[in-house]
Scaffold this active site. Sequence first.
Site, PDB file in Angstrom:
ATOM      1  N   GLY A   1      -3.621 -55.113  27.586  1.00  0.00           N
ATOM      2  CA  GLY A   1      -2.230 -55.567  27.538  1.00  0.00           C
ATOM      3  C   GLY A   1      -1.724 -55.731  26.118  1.00  0.00           C
ATOM      4  N   ASP A   2      -2.587 -56.211  25.232  1.00  0.00           N
ATOM      5  CA  ASP A   2      -2.203 -56.351  23.821  1.00  0.00           C
ATOM      6  C   ASP A   2      -1.957 -54.977  23.198  1.00  0.00           C
ATOM      7  OD1 ASP A   2      -2.829 -59.078  24.226  1.00  0.00           O
ATOM      8  OD2 ASP A   2      -4.923 -58.669  23.727  1.00  0.00           O
TER       9      ASP A   2
END
Length: 317
Positions: A250-251
């Site tokens: 997600g980052d």
Amino acid sequence: MIYTVTFNPALDYVVKVNHFTLGMVNRTVQEDIYYGGKGINVSTVLKNLGYDNTALGFVAGFTGDEIVRGAKTLGFIPDFIRVEHGISRINVKMKSDEESEINGMGPEITPKDVEKLFEKLEKLADGDILILSGSIPKSIDDDIYENIMARLDGRGIRIVVDAEKNLLLNVLQYHPFLIKPNNHELGDMFGVVLNGDGEITEYAKKLQERGARNVLISMAGDGAILVDETGKTHRMGVPKGTVRNSVGAGDSMVAGFVAGYLERQDYEHALRLGSAAGSASAFSEGLASKEDIMKLYQELSGETRKVHACTGRPGNE
């Protein structure tokens, strides 16, 4: 300049053990150490894509020294605040027949330490990007995101927020440039279970109505949906690959999106690069390299053309 904030960075000690047995001596068959924390992950992938950035946050002890050293090795600028009590976390992540984690506490962060962070943030200027991501340590007030955004409000700083439920909902009044909940978090914010793209898009627009400029909804193996500030909705699938690692995906998507937007100021391109970056990290043991990201970007470009051909809609290349 791009800035990331990691309130509680860590060293992630990742070990593999064949058939871990509780109560017995187990020996590792593979060991790796990564520099962890959501903001640090974003900084790493941004640098891999060629974008210089500065990492802010708090470090302490010998583990903090190693996090600073690691940031320099990875190529981004460490501008962490050193605190007096405790040490930066060591998180043990064990991969065996099942995956288990033991996460450290982190150092004690005082109000004076937080004020030092505010002093650094005061130097941000019109056009800068600030990325706030992750949970808040117990030693910091849980309204820290709100306080940061209130102080920077109206100064032309584009702020990205990747956080859970109330941390995210409470900052919408300050019109973040981008927020990135996943589909389950989005439903939880409104107390509903979302089924299908239509409902996900509907509730993403509710977050936009509350103040968010762009809302990016990640849906793991089902791809992602972006509702952009012009009112357009974009849908992106996922490339083919084997998931090896869920940490940092997600980052990486956030980093890819920001890099893509800065490159072309085009939301379709930003979503595609973000999706490619997220998938590339998921398909890797660590965080994605630029080479892997661009391979998947090209694959997603081909898939998008297929979708446009099937629906009769023109492409946005």
